[in-house]
Design an enzyme around this catalytic site. Structure first.
Site, short mmCIF file in Angstrom:
data_model
loop_
_atom_site.label_atom_id
_atom_site.label_comp_id
_atom_site.label_asym_id
_atom_site.label_seq_id
_atom_site.Cartn_x
_atom_site.Cartn_y
_atom_site.Cartn_z
N GLY A 139 -7.20 -8.34 -0.61
CA GLY A 139 -7.37 -9.30 0.48
C GLY A 139 -6.74 -10.64 0.15
O GLY A 139 -5.59 -10.71 -0.28
N GLY B 174 -12.24 -4.65 1.47
CA GLY B 174 -13.64 -4.22 1.53
C GLY B 174 -13.97 -3.23 0.43
O GLY B 174 -15.06 -3.28 -0.16
N LYS C 295 -17.68 -16.93 2.71
CA LYS C 295 -19.09 -16.68 2.96
C LYS C 295 -19.85 -16.19 1.74
O LYS C 295 -19.43 -15.24 1.10
CB LYS C 295 -19.23 -15.63 4.05
CG LYS C 295 -18.70 -16.06 5.39
CD LYS C 295 -18.98 -14.96 6.37
CE LYS C 295 -18.57 -15.33 7.78
NZ LYS C 295 -18.69 -14.15 8.64
N ARG D 251 0.83 -1.21 0.00
CA ARG D 251 0.00 0.00 0.00
C ARG D 251 0.86 1.26 0.00
O ARG D 251 0.47 2.28 -0.55
CB ARG D 251 -0.94 -0.01 1.20
CG ARG D 251 -2.13 -0.92 0.97
CD ARG D 251 -3.04 -0.92 2.18
NE ARG D 251 -4.34 -1.48 1.85
CZ ARG D 251 -5.31 -1.64 2.73
NH1 ARG D 251 -5.14 -1.28 3.99
NH2 ARG D 251 -6.47 -2.14 2.36
C1 3PG Z 1 -8.76 -1.81 5.16
O1 3PG Z 1 -7.66 -2.33 5.34
O2 3PG Z 1 -9.80 -2.48 5.00
C2 3PG Z 1 -8.82 -0.31 5.07
O3 3PG Z 1 -7.61 0.27 5.43
C3 3PG Z 1 -9.96 0.23 5.89
O4 3PG Z 1 -9.80 -0.11 7.23
P1 3PG Z 1 -11.08 -0.36 8.14
O5 3PG Z 1 -11.72 -1.61 7.62
O6 3PG Z 1 -10.57 -0.49 9.55
O7 3PG Z 1 -11.99 0.83 7.97
MG MG Z 2 -11.41 -3.60 6.23
#
Ligand code: 3PG
Ligand code: MG
Length: 395
Positions: A352, A375, A202, A37
């Site tokens: 992810g 997310g 899921k 990142r």
């Molecule tokens: C992540 O890694 O999902 C983002 O940096 C956002 O973080 P958060 O889910 O704690 O808001």
């Molecule tokens: Mg997150």
């Protein structure tokens, strides 16, 4: 989505308040274990510095409790890493909008970089607090959002800060521009065949993504543990596999809606325990014996999915096909990743676990785009609109 970018604005002699996502994993001795990142934010930072601008970078890290012992949530290690990567000094403020931050912003010379301490040390960050936003907004002549991983959040630094800068430029950075291009624009106007591969634990996490991609893809291939919920929906035996019983009706509905487009596994690799050396069997889908649990897609499914991938012109992949962290149950995920790497189609990997799998297989540089969002990439694949982007200047 046509947003003004950092390259569209004049930054010479100006301070760019840059929202980055430096929410990186740290080990127990506070060493960064994956700096992707930070590296992905370099083009934007470099572009400002090369043109004689200054950068005040702000981010969150983790989910600290304001007021608690937050040593392990400090952004200091990221400032050090950024300095190494840029090969120039990077200042660090020990607070976010306090005395140290104000002094260091005022001291910053053209070509200088400052990282502020963790935004979430203030309760106002998660609450979208306007007072915190005004204090941050005062640091910049322009606002730039290059924090793709956080774009699905409406935290103060993402929404209230640009709102508090109505007469200043508010743009996206190069990373966010790239993420939007692949996770939104390319997907809206794909070259066909367009194949989506969705895995992970899921069904409930992926429902909206499955619904949205069924509208735009030619084929949606399902793998991972969520395939067992679909298997139950078709009356299959799944033994001890992970299943979301509550979502079986939903899976039934998706099977109906999806018709030919929705492709489910035809066979499964299962084991009598969640371990590498368990008794391993390959069975037809829906035929997992009692005492066994599904751990990967089977070899027929793998061959089918790889074939569909190799004929595609656009591929989106989100979520592993099996327990890729635990050989031999990495085989399905590995074969699909290799098939994606082999094709010269546009290949887009959601962040992810799939990004981690690609890195584990050494294939991360062989796809068109690997998202820095988990997310956020899912939310964008769901077709959601982000407030954090809506607030920025259009071209
Ligand atoms: C992540 O890694 O999902 C983002 O940096 C956002 O973080 P958060 O889910 O704690 O808001
Ligand atoms: Mg997150």
């Amino acid at each position: 989505m046509a947003k003004k970018t950092i390259d569209d604005i004049d930054v010479a002699g100006k301070t760019v308040l840059l929202r980055v996502d430096f929410n990186v994993p740290l080990d127990a001795s506070l060493q960064i274990t994956d700096d992707r990142r930070i590296r992905m934010a370099l083009p934007t930072i470099q572009s400002v510095l090369d043109r004689g601008g200054k950068v005040v970078a702000m981010s969150h890290l983790g989910r600290p409790e304001p007021g608690g012992d937050n040593t392990r949530f400090s952004l200091k290690p990221t400032a050090k890493k950024l300095s190494e990567l840029l090969q120039r000094p990077v200042a660090f403020a020990t607070d976010t909008v306090g005395e140290d931050a104000r002094a260091k912003v005022a001291e910053l010379a053209d070509g200088g970089v400052l990282v502020l301490e963790n935004l979430r040390f203030h309760t106002g960050e998660k609450k979208g607090d306007e007072e915190l936003a005004r204090a941050l907004a005062g640091f910049g002549d322009a606002y730039c959002n290059d924090a793709f991983g956080t774009c699905h959040r409406s935290d103060a630094s993402m929404v209230a800060v640009p709102r508090a800068m109505p007469n200043k430029p508010r743009v996206v950075g190069r990373l966010v521009a790239k993420e939007i291009r692949y996770l939104s624009d390319v997907i809206q106007h794909p070259e066909r065949p367009f194949v989506a591969i969705l895995g992970g634990k899921k069904v409930s996490d992926k429902i909206q993504v499955i619904r949205n991609v069924l509208k735009i893809c030619d084929r949606v291939l399902i793998g991972g543990a969520m395939a067992y919920t679909f298997s139950v929906a078709r009356g299959g035996q799944v033994g001890n596999s992970l299943v979301e019983r509550d979502d079986v009706p939903l899976a039934k509905k998706l099977i109906e809606q999806g018709g030919q487009k929705l492709v489910l596994p035809i066979d499964t690799v299962c084991g009598d325990a969640f371990s590498s050396d368990c008794d391993r069997r390959e069975v037809a889908v829906g035929g997992i014996p009692d005492g066994y649990e599904g751990l990967d897609i089977g070899s027929k499914t793998t061959a089918l999915y790889c074939d569909l991938v190799s004929n595609a012109k656009t591929v989106v992949w989100n979520g592993p096909m099996g327990v890729f962290e635990m050989p031999p149950f990495d085989l399905g995920t590995r074969a699909v990743a290799e098939a994606i790497a082999r094709t010269d189609c546009t290949s887009i990997v959601g962040g992810g676990d799939s990004a981690a799998a690609l890195t584990q297989f050494g294939l991360a540089d062989q796809v068109t785009h690997v998202s820095t969002g988990g997310g956020a990439s899912l939310a964008m694949l769901e077709g959601k609109q982000f407030e954090s982007l809506a607030v920025l200047d259009d071209v």
